[in-house]
Design a protein around this motif. Structure first.
Motif, PDB file in Angstrom:
ATOM      1  N   ARG A 254      59.837  23.004 -35.100  1.00 47.28           N
ATOM      2  CA  ARG A 254      58.926  24.021 -34.579  1.00 47.28           C
ATOM      3  C   ARG A 254      57.474  23.555 -34.687  1.00 47.28           C
ATOM      4  N   SER A 255      57.144  22.879 -35.782  1.00 49.40           N
ATOM      5  CA  SER A 255      55.769  22.385 -35.934  1.00 49.40           C
ATOM      6  C   SER A 255      55.497  21.211 -34.998  1.00 49.40           C
ATOM      7  N   ILE A 256      56.508  20.377 -34.724  1.00 49.09           N
ATOM      8  CA  ILE A 256      56.334  19.262 -33.789  1.00 49.09           C
ATOM      9  C   ILE A 256      56.001  19.791 -32.397  1.00 49.09           C
ATOM     10  N   ALA A 257      56.538  20.950 -32.046  1.00 48.64           N
ATOM     11  CA  ALA A 257      56.302  21.540 -30.725  1.00 48.64           C
ATOM     12  C   ALA A 257      54.827  21.789 -30.462  1.00 48.64           C
ATOM     13  N   HIS A 258      54.028  21.860 -31.521  1.00 48.03           N
ATOM     14  CA  HIS A 258      52.606  22.167 -31.367  1.00 48.03           C
ATOM     15  C   HIS A 258      51.720  20.932 -31.459  1.00 48.03           C
ATOM     16  N   TYR A 259      52.320  19.729 -31.592  1.00 51.93           N
ATOM     17  CA  TYR A 259      51.520  18.503 -31.634  1.00 51.93           C
ATOM     18  C   TYR A 259      50.746  18.369 -30.333  1.00 51.93           C
ATOM     19  N   PRO A 260      49.482  17.970 -30.420  1.00 46.49           N
ATOM     20  CA  PRO A 260      48.720  17.739 -29.188  1.00 46.49           C
ATOM     21  C   PRO A 260      49.207  16.458 -28.505  1.00 46.49           C
ATOM     22  N   ILE A 261      49.036  16.397 -27.206  1.00 50.33           N
ATOM     23  CA  ILE A 261      49.411  15.171 -26.479  1.00 50.33           C
ATOM     24  C   ILE A 261      48.594  13.995 -26.979  1.00 50.33           C
TER      25      ILE A 261
ATOM     26  N   GLY B  68      59.470  13.893 -23.050  1.00 49.59           N
ATOM     27  CA  GLY B  68      60.653  14.024 -22.214  1.00 49.59           C
ATOM     28  C   GLY B  68      61.828  14.620 -22.955  1.00 49.59           C
ATOM     29  N   VAL B  69      62.670  15.294 -22.207  1.00 49.00           N
ATOM     30  CA  VAL B  69      63.949  15.807 -22.704  1.00 49.00           C
ATOM     31  C   VAL B  69      65.010  15.301 -21.738  1.00 49.00           C
ATOM     32  N   ILE B  70      65.947  14.511 -22.259  1.00 46.92           N
ATOM     33  CA  ILE B  70      66.950  13.874 -21.421  1.00 46.92           C
ATOM     34  C   ILE B  70      68.325  14.458 -21.710  1.00 46.92           C
ATOM     35  N   LEU B  71      68.995  14.886 -20.661  1.00 45.71           N
ATOM     36  CA  LEU B  71      70.380  15.338 -20.764  1.00 45.71           C
ATOM     37  C   LEU B  71      71.259  14.107 -20.644  1.00 45.71           C
ATOM     38  N   MET B  72      72.013  13.812 -21.700  1.00 44.40           N
ATOM     39  CA  MET B  72      72.870  12.634 -21.708  1.00 44.40           C
ATOM     40  C   MET B  72      74.165  12.917 -20.943  1.00 44.40           C
TER      41      MET B  72
ATOM     42  N   GLY C  23      58.082  22.553 -17.207  1.00 41.10           N
ATOM     43  CA  GLY C  23      56.835  22.348 -17.946  1.00 41.10           C
ATOM     44  C   GLY C  23      56.871  22.871 -19.371  1.00 41.10           C
ATOM     45  N   ASN C  24      57.782  23.776 -19.666  1.00 42.69           N
ATOM     46  CA  ASN C  24      57.886  24.363 -21.010  1.00 42.69           C
ATOM     47  C   ASN C  24      59.049  23.799 -21.808  1.00 42.69           C
ATOM     48  N   PHE C  25      59.875  22.956 -21.196  1.00 43.58           N
ATOM     49  CA  PHE C  25      61.153  22.579 -21.785  1.00 43.58           C
ATOM     50  C   PHE C  25      61.013  21.881 -23.137  1.00 43.58           C
ATOM     51  N   TRP C  26      60.169  20.874 -23.235  1.00 43.80           N
ATOM     52  CA  TRP C  26      60.017  20.106 -24.477  1.00 43.80           C
ATOM     53  C   TRP C  26      59.616  21.028 -25.630  1.00 43.80           C
ATOM     54  N   ARG C  27      58.589  21.821 -25.397  1.00 41.02           N
ATOM     55  CA  ARG C  27      58.081  22.716 -26.438  1.00 41.02           C
ATOM     56  C   ARG C  27      59.112  23.783 -26.815  1.00 41.02           C
ATOM     57  N   GLU C  28      59.762  24.385 -25.826  1.00 44.19           N
ATOM     58  CA  GLU C  28      60.709  25.479 -26.097  1.00 44.19           C
ATOM     59  C   GLU C  28      61.947  25.001 -26.846  1.00 44.19           C
TER      60      GLU C  28
ATOM     61  N   LEU D  78      64.946  16.146 -17.878  1.00 39.49           N
ATOM     62  CA  LEU D  78      65.014  17.525 -17.382  1.00 39.49           C
ATOM     63  C   LEU D  78      63.655  18.125 -17.063  1.00 39.49           C
ATOM     64  N   ASN D  79      62.602  17.552 -17.603  1.00 41.65           N
ATOM     65  CA  ASN D  79      61.313  18.247 -17.524  1.00 41.65           C
ATOM     66  C   ASN D  79      60.223  17.468 -16.800  1.00 41.65           C
TER      67      ASN D  79
END
Length: 186
Positions: free
Chosen positions: A174-181, A27-31, A159-164, A44-45
């Motif tokens: 940047r490396s965390i963005a590629h962690y598998p679920i 998740g990405v949360i806008l505070m 759907g792309n927000f967390w990774r982007e 947001l996502n």
């Protein structure tokens, strides 16, 4: 690590891959608020299968997607926008991002196609923490704190927000963005 003190209105909370809470997985949360009494914001996502017109008595001609703002009070409707020139009464939470405002005019502007979907997001429910709760989660290293622009916020598909957002932060993020679920599937 960024500290809890760096959270403010407009900050983004990014769930670390192993947060362990299904409500906020990736998740990405806008505070919208963070103080000693508590914190709240909107995921947001996470989208729903509902449209704005599905939860209102009035007809909305555009199929405006509803997002799941969080697990708290899912019977409430909220919105953010970047059009203060069209929507009065909102509260600015970051540069060119406003929470709430004149909802009657929003519905009219959507039906006139004056207010476009890329300028507004609607949420069912919200994410909330009691006083000190979010700070404790930050001290457990559960979240990453960053900021973004209104253009990125409104133009990036949910759907792309967390990774982007992690990719844009660069470095270790940047490396965390590629962690598998599920790391067992790696």
């Amino acid at each position: 690590m960024r500290t809890a003190g760096s959270i403010s209105k407009g900050s983004l909370l990014i769930a670390k891959p192993f947060l362990g809470d299904p409500n906020f997985e990736r998740g990405v949360i806008l505070m919208c608020e963070h103080n000693e009494h508590g914190s709240f914001g909107f995921v947001l996502n996470q989208t729903t299968d509902l449209f704005l017109g599905d939860v209102l008595d009035e007809t909305i001609y555009q199929d405006v997607t509803l997002h799941l703002g969080g697990p708290v009070e899912k019977n409430t409707l909220h919105f953010i926008h970047r059009r203060p020139d069209l929507v009065s009464g909102g509260s600015e939470i970051m540069d060119n991002v406003f929470w709430g405002g004149d909802f009657a005019s929003v519905k009219t502007l959507l039906n006139l196609n004056t207010l476009q979907q890329e300028d507004v997001r609607f949420f069912i429910g919200y994410s909330g923490w009691s006083g000190g709760q979010l700070d404790a989660e930050l001290n457990q290293d559960s979240w990453i704190i960053t900021n973004t622009t209104s253009d990125f916020l409104f133009s990036t598909p949910p759907g792309n927000f967390w990774r982007e957002i992690l990719r844009n932060m660069g470095g270790e993020y940047r490396s965390i963005a590629h962690y598998p679920i599920d790391p067992r599937l790696n």
